[in-house]
Design a protein around this motif. Sequence first.
Motif, PDB file in Angstrom:
ATOM      1  N   PHE A  67      -2.325 -14.174 -11.182  1.00  0.00           N
ATOM      2  CA  PHE A  67      -3.462 -13.283 -11.401  1.00  0.00           C
ATOM      3  C   PHE A  67      -4.581 -13.607 -10.409  1.00  0.00           C
ATOM      4  O   PHE A  67      -5.151 -12.709  -9.786  1.00  0.00           O
ATOM      5  N   TYR A  68      -4.883 -14.907 -10.258  1.00  0.00           N
ATOM      6  CA  TYR A  68      -5.960 -15.339  -9.368  1.00  0.00           C
ATOM      7  C   TYR A  68      -5.726 -14.828  -7.940  1.00  0.00           C
ATOM      8  O   TYR A  68      -6.629 -14.267  -7.305  1.00  0.00           O
ATOM      9  N   ILE A  69      -4.507 -14.986  -7.460  1.00  0.00           N
ATOM     10  CA  ILE A  69      -4.187 -14.579  -6.080  1.00  0.00           C
ATOM     11  C   ILE A  69      -4.275 -13.054  -5.942  1.00  0.00           C
ATOM     12  O   ILE A  69      -4.906 -12.530  -5.027  1.00  0.00           O
ATOM     13  N   GLU A  70      -3.668 -12.359  -6.910  1.00  0.00           N
ATOM     14  CA  GLU A  70      -3.613 -10.883  -6.819  1.00  0.00           C
ATOM     15  C   GLU A  70      -5.006 -10.249  -6.933  1.00  0.00           C
ATOM     16  O   GLU A  70      -5.344  -9.341  -6.198  1.00  0.00           O
ATOM     17  N   ILE A  71      -5.817 -10.757  -7.877  1.00  0.00           N
ATOM     18  CA  ILE A  71      -7.138 -10.139  -8.075  1.00  0.00           C
ATOM     19  C   ILE A  71      -8.048 -10.493  -6.888  1.00  0.00           C
ATOM     20  O   ILE A  71      -8.862  -9.667  -6.456  1.00  0.00           O
ATOM     21  N   SER A  72      -7.893 -11.694  -6.326  1.00  0.00           N
ATOM     22  CA  SER A  72      -8.703 -12.073  -5.160  1.00  0.00           C
ATOM     23  C   SER A  72      -8.379 -11.145  -3.995  1.00  0.00           C
ATOM     24  O   SER A  72      -9.286 -10.686  -3.279  1.00  0.00           O
TER      25      SER A  72
ATOM     26  N   ASN B 226     -18.873  -8.495  -1.668  1.00  0.00           N
ATOM     27  CA  ASN B 226     -18.091  -9.740  -1.760  1.00  0.00           C
ATOM     28  C   ASN B 226     -18.034 -10.182  -3.211  1.00  0.00           C
ATOM     29  O   ASN B 226     -19.057 -10.218  -3.895  1.00  0.00           O
ATOM     30  N   TRP B 227     -16.841 -10.506  -3.682  1.00  0.00           N
ATOM     31  CA  TRP B 227     -16.664 -10.967  -5.060  1.00  0.00           C
ATOM     32  C   TRP B 227     -16.071 -12.374  -5.038  1.00  0.00           C
ATOM     33  O   TRP B 227     -15.164 -12.654  -4.259  1.00  0.00           O
ATOM     34  N   GLU B 228     -16.603 -13.227  -5.933  1.00  0.00           N
ATOM     35  CA  GLU B 228     -16.049 -14.574  -6.073  1.00  0.00           C
ATOM     36  C   GLU B 228     -15.314 -14.646  -7.409  1.00  0.00           C
ATOM     37  O   GLU B 228     -15.782 -14.083  -8.411  1.00  0.00           O
ATOM     38  N   VAL B 229     -14.172 -15.322  -7.417  1.00  0.00           N
ATOM     39  CA  VAL B 229     -13.435 -15.480  -8.677  1.00  0.00           C
ATOM     40  C   VAL B 229     -13.628 -16.915  -9.160  1.00  0.00           C
ATOM     41  O   VAL B 229     -13.236 -17.865  -8.493  1.00  0.00           O
ATOM     42  N   LYS B 230     -14.259 -17.069 -10.349  1.00  0.00           N
ATOM     43  CA  LYS B 230     -14.475 -18.407 -10.912  1.00  0.00           C
ATOM     44  C   LYS B 230     -13.535 -18.605 -12.097  1.00  0.00           C
ATOM     45  O   LYS B 230     -13.488 -17.753 -12.998  1.00  0.00           O
ATOM     46  N   THR B 231     -12.808 -19.700 -12.103  1.00  0.00           N
ATOM     47  CA  THR B 231     -11.897 -20.009 -13.212  1.00  0.00           C
ATOM     48  C   THR B 231     -12.670 -20.859 -14.223  1.00  0.00           C
ATOM     49  O   THR B 231     -13.179 -21.929 -13.874  1.00  0.00           O
ATOM     50  N   LEU B 232     -12.778 -20.379 -15.462  1.00  0.00           N
ATOM     51  CA  LEU B 232     -13.637 -21.049 -16.443  1.00  0.00           C
ATOM     52  C   LEU B 232     -12.958 -21.237 -17.794  1.00  0.00           C
ATOM     53  O   LEU B 232     -11.995 -20.532 -18.121  1.00  0.00           O
ATOM     54  N   ASN B 233     -13.500 -22.170 -18.564  1.00  0.00           N
ATOM     55  CA  ASN B 233     -13.055 -22.381 -19.947  1.00  0.00           C
ATOM     56  C   ASN B 233     -14.250 -22.185 -20.875  1.00  0.00           C
ATOM     57  O   ASN B 233     -15.396 -22.165 -20.413  1.00  0.00           O
ATOM     58  N   ILE B 234     -13.957 -22.133 -22.178  1.00  0.00           N
ATOM     59  CA  ILE B 234     -15.067 -22.078 -23.145  1.00  0.00           C
ATOM     60  C   ILE B 234     -15.756 -23.440 -23.182  1.00  0.00           C
ATOM     61  O   ILE B 234     -15.094 -24.474 -23.130  1.00  0.00           O
TER      62      ILE B 234
END
Length: 299
Positions: free
Chosen positions: A263-268, A277-285
């Motif tokens: 998902f990370y690769i495809e959406i980036s 420009n969009w940044e993708v941040k991977t987060l937890n609760i």
Amino acid sequence: MIIVRVPATSANIGPGFDCLGLALNLYNTFYFEETEDGLIIEGCEPSLSNENNLIYISMKKCFKRLGYEIKGIKIKVEHNIPISRGLGSSASCIVAGIIGASEIAKAGLSKEEILEIATEIEGHPDNVAPALFGGITVALQEGNQVYYSKVNIAKPLKFYALVPDFKLSTQQSREVLPKQINFKDGVFNVSRVALLISALNNGELELLKTACADKLHESYRGVLIEGFQSIKEKCKELNCKGVFLSGAGPTVIVLTEDSNEKFYIEISKFLKELDSNWEVKTLNIDFTGAKILKDDTCN
Ligand code: HSE
């Protein structure tokens, strides 16, 4: 020196307009010191390093309520939460300011009292509640009273925050909302909020895609965000568990069950094709909420 750490938050979670919110493991850190005189603010842009600063306004409101006469104050901020992106940067300033003031005045305000003051300043409780308590919260204001409840989350969740390089103010984003809503749209949202809470309680993650849908704000606000509809469609095509506008936007939050490298690769790749420009941040609760890291009054 008093040090307060406050998490980023994402309000609404789709259908829970102005009442649902969640805390994320991305933090602003605030440093407070009482001085002999004046106001020093470090770490904010010059136009906000004055008496109109939200942290300072929140502190002043709290000092007034406590009847505490402050001589002078030094505030320093380490910003990690992007500003005006729908990730609760303002809520973090409000919550930190009140906690800092309560500590300086040695008032020991309870989290419930802090929530009440913070809601009065912010105008709605859906960011300040998770910022204070962590996790996912339901919160509403009735008169001066703020009612809240933490949501039990049965299974771990992973979040991707898609953060654009443009800002959107909450005020602008609220101005495009309708004055009245269609009865069917009300039912659409009420039923999905109920489904969302129950699905989170029971770990029924397959229900989240349906439960995160909204008809009260996202379509009105979507026109202010370049690519919003196409991003949502792409996320659904990539089989994510849920996708929604974070607070008043423009950040989009995507919910998945585990880390999802594909998902990370495809959406980036998809976001690179957009004009902004969009940044993708991977987060937890974040399950802790606002925290005092150190209270060393012997300095
Ligand atoms: N519930 C609020 C909104 C969050 O959507 O306008 C932003 O402060």
